[in-house]
Scaffold this motif. Structure first.
Motif: not given
Length: 1006
Positions: A214-218, A487-491, A495-498
Motif C-alpha cells: 500500500y506504499g506505507a513504511l513500518y 504507464i503503471c503496473i496495476v496487477y 503479486g510482487l508489485n504495488n
C-alpha cells in the motif's frame, strides 16, 4: 644457444604455448570487456554495494552479472552469473566484510523461467573467486512460488544478517561466515506477509523495517504491533509508494518513493523530508513529471553518503527511437555530487591484461600455423595407419555434420518454439482481456486499492486462465494502465508489485501508446531490461465501447530457455562424437574378435599352438565390464552414504574406488605367485568368478559400507584376471607373439575403458545405476566362456632362481634417482590423474551433467590417447627424450590445473581434460621408459624394480581420490589451485635434481 634451441625447440615452443594459455586465462575477463574500449557501460543495473574496502559491486545485465569497481570507480572485473553451482544465478542482494569477501543472495528459476527453485547465499573471496555457499533456502514446491524471501544482506558484528520473508511474518537471521550456522535474532508476526510486504531491511542496531504493497513504511515489532512511520494517505500523498529502503547509523531511514520520483528521508524525530529531489541528478531537469527519472534503488556508502540508481530516457537520433541509460548517483551530506555516471573507465591492469590476452591469442595462432606446417613438412601424417585415418575421417565428418545440423536444427526449433509460445501467450492474453471488467481496471487508481474487491476479481479471472492447461509452460501475467502520461503496473499474477507501480519512460510515442491508439496487440520475441530477458505479448483491454482502458502482458523469461538451448547444442555435438567413436571402437574390436575366434578354431582343429590374438577380446570384455560404472561410481557411492559413517560424504564416496584399486594392486602382486602354482587358465576362471561376484554385490549394495566390501571383492577378481592375462601373453616363447599380445592387450584396455564408460553411462540413464552392474556381470560371463573354450592350457612354470644383484630393496628405494622419481614425479602425476576418474563425475553431477555427458569426457581422453598417443610418443621421444617428455607432460598437468582454478566451469573443464589427455598420451609411456632406463634398475633387477613401480602406481591411484575429496572440501578453485601449485613445486624440484645429476654425470665422464 643455437644448438640448445635446435635440440630443445619443441620443449621451448610447448612452454611458450602454455604461457600463452595462462596469460589468456588470466586475461579472459579483460578480453570479454572488449580491449578496444577504455570504459565499460553499466547495463541494466538493479543494485549497488559500496564495500568497506572502497570497492563497488554493481548487479547488472538483468541480474546475471556483477561489475566490480575499485576505489577510483574504475572497472576491475565481471562476476558472471547463470551458474547452477560454483557461483550465482540471478543476483538479488549483496554484502561485503572487512576482508573483502563478497556475499551474494541469488535465486534459481525453474524451467518455465518464472517459479523459484531455490535461494542461496554465495561467498566470493576478495579476488572474485567463488568459495562456497553459506546458506540455501530450497522450495518444497516450486509451483507458483516466485517471491524472493532473502532480503537486505548486511555485514555487522562479524556476522551476515538478512531478513527472511515468510508466510506469517518476518524473520531476522544471522549467519556465521565460517560455519554457516544460522541464528534467529527475532521473529516479527505479520499476517499474510508473503503477499503484503514489499521490501524489508535491518538497521545497524538490528531493528527491522519494512514497506508494504500500500506504499506505507513500518518499524517491525516482535509483538506484531508494528509502528507506522510513513502513511501516504495520512500525508495526503496517495500516489506515494515507499519501495526499497536503507537504514543509517544515526537512526534515519531513507526510502525510494516511486510515486513521487524522489529519495526521501525519515529523520530520527519522525519527520519526512526530501533527500534527493525530482530530477536532481540531471543536468537539465524536464518540466513534465512523466519525463522525470525514476529512482530504482537506494543505499548508503560506508561513509553514510547517499547513493541511488536512476534511469534516464531520451530520444536517440542515431536509432530514431527512445532509449535509456542507467546511472549510479552518489552525494554527500553537504549535497556535493561524488559520482554520477552510466559507465566506468577501465583500470590500467585491466587494459594491460586485455592487450596481453589479444597478444596471447595472436601468438597461439602463429604457433598453431607453425605446428601444422612442421607436421606436414616432417611427414607425420604419413605415419598414421590407413585404418586410423579412416577412423579419424569418420569421426571428423560426423562431428562437423552434427555441428552444422545441431546449430541449424536447434536454431530453427528455438525460433519455432518461441513463436509457438508467443502464439499461445497471445491466446491467453486475448482470453483474459475479454473476461476482465473495464470498471475494475479503472478503479485501481492508487496503491491503496491493492487487494481491493476489484483487485480480487481481476486476480480470480486471471488465475482461472493461468491455472488451466493452456499455461503448461508457466507464463506470467501483468496488467498496465496509463495515468498522467505514465504507464503503471496495476496487477501481476505473481503479486510482487504495488498498484500504480510506475514504469520508466514516457507514454507518448511508446509501444503502449500505439496499442492505446490502434487497439491492436503487439508481440515481442526478445526484450531485455533490468528485470531480465523476455518474450511476451502486449494486448489491449477494452470497455464495452471498444475504448482501450488498459493493457495485459503475458510473457516468459527467456534466460533459462536460451541457456538450456545452448547446452542442448553442446550436448548434441558431444553425444554424436561419443556414439560415433564408440561405434568405431566397437566395430574395430568386433572385427578383431571374430578374426581371432576364426583363427582359434582353425588352430584347434589342426592342433597348432593357438594365436595370442584371442587374449585381446577377453581383455576388452573385462575392461569393458569393469569400467561400465566409472562415470557414476562416485555419485552412486554418495547416494548410499549416511551420516552414521562419521566421515564426510565426498570423502566416503572416494573409498570404493580407492579400495578397488588398492586390492587390485595387492592381488596382482599375489597373483604372480598363484599363477605359477595353478596356471593361467584356472586363475582367469577363478578371478572372473570373483569379478562377477563383486559386480553383482555392487549392484545389490544397500549402503556405502556394503559397496566398499563389494569393491574389495571386485578388486580381488580384477587383480587375479589381469595378472593371469599378462602372464598368459608373456609365456609365449616367440617374441613376435608376445609383442602382438601386449600390443593387443593395451589396445583392448583403451577401447574397453572408453566403450565401457560410454555404454555404462547410457545404460545408467535408461535402466538405473544398479542394473548397470548386473549388465556388467553378463559381459564378464561372456569373457569367462571365451577364456574356457578358446584359451589353451599352459604348463605351470617352476620357480626360477633369481639373479643376485647385490642391492637390497631399501637401498634401491632410497637411491636418489629412484626416490626423487617416485616422490616428485610418478606419485603426484598419478594422483592428478584422478581428476578424470573421481573429481569430474562429482563436479559434473553438481553442475547438472548427466552420466552420459560425463562419460563423453572419458571418451575424449581415450580418443586422444588411442589416435595421437603413438605419434606423439615417438615425436616427443625423438625431440626431448624420456626425461624431457616426462617434464613436459607434468608441466601440462600443472598449467591445466592452474587454468581450471582460474575458470572452474563445465566448458573449461572439457578443455582441461583435453590437455590432460594430450599429456597422458605420451607421459605415461615416458614414465616407464625413463624408469626402466635408470642404472639402478638394471643393478637391482628389472623384474623386481617394475614390481615396485607397479606398487607405487597403485598406491598413488589409491590416494588420488582421497586427495581430490580434500580438494572438494577445500573448495574447487582454492583446492585445485593448491594442488596445481604443489605439483608445480615438486616438478621444479625434480628438474633441479635432474640438472644437478646431469652435471655430476658430465664431471664423472669427463
Amino acid at each position: 644457444m643455437k644448438a640448445l634451441w635446435k635440440k630443445h625447440r619443441l620443449l621451448f615452443l610447448g612452454l611458450l604455448a602454455l604461457v600463452c594459455l595462462l596469460v589468456l586465462a588470466a586475461g579472459w575477463s579483460a578480453l570479454q570487456a572488449d580491449p578496444r574500449t577504455d570504459s565499460v557501460y553499466i547495463s541494466d543495473p538493479t543494485a549497488v554495494l559500496f564495500g568497506p574496502d572502497g570497492k563497488k559491486y554493481i548487479i547488472a545485465e538483468g541480474s546475471t552479472s556483477i561489475l566490480v569497481l575499485n576505489e577510483e570507480h574504475q572497472y576491475l572485473r565481471t562476476l558472471s552469473g547463470g551458474q547452477q553451482s560454483q557461483g550465482f544465478y540471478y543476483a538479488q542482494s549483496l554484502a561485503a566484510d572487512e576482508e573483502g569477501n563478497l556475499y551474494i543472495s541469488d535465486k534459481i528459476l525453474g524451467e518455465n523461467g518464472k517459479d523459484i527453485q531455490s535461494e542461496r547465499i554465495a561467498v566470493y573471496d576478495k579476488n572474485g573467486s567463488f568459495v562456497d555457499y553459506l546458506y540455501e533456502l530450497p522450495r518444497e514446491s516450486t509451483q507458483g512460488d516466485n517471491r524472493v524471501r532473502i532480503q537486505d544482506l548486511r555485514w555487522r558484528d562479524g556476522k551476515l544478517w538478512f531478513v527472511q520473508i515468510e508466510q506469517e511474518g518476518l524473520r531476522l537471521c544471522a549467519l556465521d561466515k565460517d560455519t554457516g550456522e544460522q541464528t534467529e535474532a527475532g521473529f516479527y508476526p505479520c499476517e499474510d506477509a508473503w503477499r503484503k510486504v514489499m521490501y524489508a531491511a535491518v538497521s545497524p542496531e538490528g531493528t527491522v523495517y519494512f514497506t508494504d504493497k500500500y506504499g506505507a513504511l513500518y518499524q517491525a515489532s516482535e509483538e506484531g504491533s508494528h509502528t507506522l512511520l510513513y502513511d501516504p494517505v495520512a500525508s495526503g500523498e496517495e500516489s506515494s509508494i515507499a519501495s526499497n529502503l536503507v537504514c543509517a547509523a544515526d537512526g534515519s531511514i531513507y526510502f525510494n518513493d516511486l510515486g513521487k520520483r524522489e529519495i526521501r528521508r525519515i529523520t530520527p524525530e519522525g519527520q519526512v523530508e526530501t533527500a534527493v529531489g525530482q530530477g536532481e541528478p540531471m543536468a537539465e531537469k524536464p518540466e513534465a513529471f512523466n519525463k522525470l527519472p525514476i529512482y530504482s534503488f537506494v543505499t548508503l556508502t560506508p561513509e553514510e553518503n547517499l547513493a541511488a540508481i536512476y534511469c534516464e530516457y531520451y530520444f536517440d537520433e542515431t536509432i530514431d527511437d527512445y532509449t535509456y541509460d542507467y546511472y549510479i548517483y552518489v552525494k554527500d551530506a553537504e549535497g556535493q555530487v561524488l559520482l554520477n555516471t552510466a559507465e566506468a573507465s577501465k583500470a590500467l591492469p585491466v587494459r594491460l591484461w586485455g592487450y596481453a590476452a589479444c597478444g596471447a591469442i595472436a601468438l597461439l595462432v602463429v604457433l598453431a600455423v607453425l605446428c601444422l606446417a612442421y607436421v606436414l613438412r616432417a611427414g607425420w601424417l604419413s605415419r598414421i595407419t590407413p585404418k586410423s585415418r579412416i577412423h579419424l575421417a569418420v569421426i571428423v565428418a560426423a562431428v562437423l555434420g552434427a555441428a552444422v545440423t545441431a546449430t541449424v536444427v536447434v536454431g530453427n526449433l528455438n525460433d519455432r518454439y518461441i513463436q509457438e509460445r508467443i502464439s499461445k501467450m497471445t491466446n491467453m492474453a486475448v482470453l483474459m482481456a475479454r473476461d476482465l471488467d473495464a470498471e475494475d481496471i479503472a478503479s485501481l487508481d492508487s496503491p491503496q486499492t491493492y487487494d481491493s474487491p476489484a483487485y480480487q476479481r481481476i486476480d480470480e479471472s486471471v488465475q482461472e486462465i493461468m491455472d488451466s492447461d493452456i499455461n503448461e509452460d508457466g507464463a506470467y501475467c501483468t496488467l498496465y494502465r496509463e495515468k498522467d502520461g505514465v504507464i503503471c503496473i496495476v496487477y501481476s499474477d505473481e503479486g510482487l508489485n504495488n498498484v500504480l507501480y510506475p514504469m520508466s519512460g514516457v507514454f507518448e510515442g511508446s509501444h503502449e501508446a500505439e496499442i492505446y491508439e490502434t487497439g491492436q496487440l503487439k508481440q515481442f520475441s526478445a526484450f531485455s531490461s533490468a528485470d531480465g530477458h523476455y518474450a511476451f505479448t502486449l494486448a489491449p483491454i477494452t470497455d464495452e465501447n471498444g475504448e482501450v482502458v488498459g493493457l495485459i502482458e503475458v510473457g516468459t523469461d527467456l534466460y533459462a530457455f536460451t541457456a538450456s538451448n545452448q547446452a542442448l547444442i553442446r550436448e548434441t555435438l558431444l553425444t554424436v562424437l561419443m556414439v560415433v567413436v564408440t561405434c568405431v571402437l566397437l566395430f574395430s574390436e568386433s572385427t578383431v574378435f571374430f578374426s581371432a575366434l576364426r583363427r582359434n578354431r582353425q588352430e584347434k582343429r589342426q592342433h597348432l599352438l593357438r594365436d595370442v590374438g584371442i587374449v585381446r577380446p577377453i581383455a576388452f570384455l573385462i575392461f569393458f565390464a569393469g569400467n561400465m560404472s566409472t562415470a557414476f561410481l562416485p555419485v552412486y557411492g554418495m547416494g548410499l552414504w549416511d551420516s552414521s559413517m562419521g566421515i564426510q560424504k565426498v570423502v566416503a564416496s572416494a573409498i570404493p574406488l580407492s579400495a578397488e584399486v588398492l586390492v587390485t594392486a595387492i592381488f596382482s602382486f599375489l597373483g604372480g605367485f598363484l599363477v605359477d602354482k595353478i596356471g593361467t587358465k584356472p586363475l582367469i576362471a577363478v578371478g572372473s568368478v570373483l569379478f562377477m561376484g563383486g559386480l553383482g554385490l555392487c549392484g545389490a549394495a544397500p549402503d556405502l559400507r556394503f559397496l566398499i566390501g563389494a569393491s574389495v571383492v571386485l578388486g580381488v577378481g580384477e587383480g587375479l584376471v589381469l595378472v593371469a592375462l599378462n602372464t598368459f601373453i608373456s609365456n609365449y616363447g616367440e617374441e613376435e607373439q608376445r609383442n602382438r599380445g601386449f600390443s593387443g592387450y593395451n589396445a583392448a584396455y583403451l577401447s574397453g575403458v572408453n566403450c565401457g564408460t560410454v555404454v555404462g553411462s547410457l545404460a545408467a540413464e535408461q535402466f538405473g545405476y544398479r542394473n548397470v552392474f548386473y549388465i556388467a556381470v553378463v559381459v564378464t560371463a561372456v569373457a569367462l566362456l571365451l577364456a574356457i573354450f578358446c584359451l589353451h592350457k599352459q604348463s605351470v612354470g617352476g620357480e626360477t632362481e633369481e639373479e643376485e644383484k647385490g642391492m637390497s630393496t631399501w637401498a634401491f628405494l632410497f637411491k636418489p634417482r629412484v626416490f626423487f622419481f617416485f616422490l616428485f614425479m610418478l606419485t603426484p602425476y598419478l594422483i592428478c590423474a584422478s581428476f578424470l576418474s573421481y573429481f569430474f563425475p562429482i563436479f559434473g553431477d553438481e553442475n547438472g551433467l548427466s552420466a552420459s555427458f560425463v562419460a563423453q569426457a572419458f571418451l575424449i581422453s581415450g580418443v586422444v590417447a588411442i589416435y595421437l598417443g603413438p605419434t606423439l610418443t615417438k615425436v616427443v621421444t625423438e625431440k626431448l627424450g624420456a626425461r624431457g617428455g616426462l617434464i613436459l607432460a607434468t608441466g601440462i598437468y600443472v598449467a591445466a590445473f592452474l587454468l581450471f582454478a582460474l575458470y572452474p566451469t563445465v566448458e573449461f573443464c572439457f578443455v582441461i581434460i583435453l590437455l590432460l589427455a594430450v599429456a597422458d598420451s605420451f607421459g605415461l609411456s615416458m614414465q616407464a621408459v625413463y624408469f626402466s632406463a635408470l642404472p639402478e634398475v638394471r643393478v637391482y633387477g628389472s623384474g623386481k624394480a617394475m614390481g615396485i613401480n607397479s606398487a607405487v602406481e597403485s598406491i598413488a591411484q589409491t590416494v588420488g581420490p582421497m586427495i581430490f575429496a580434500a580438494v572438494l572440501l577445500l573448495g574447487v578453485e582454492k583446492g585445485v589451485m593448491t594442488l596445481g601449485l604443489g605439483v608445480g613445486v615438486l616438478l621444479l624440484l625434480f628438474v633441479l635434481f635432474t640438472l644437478r645429476d646431469r652435471k655430476k654425470e658430465k664431471r664423472h665422464n669427463g
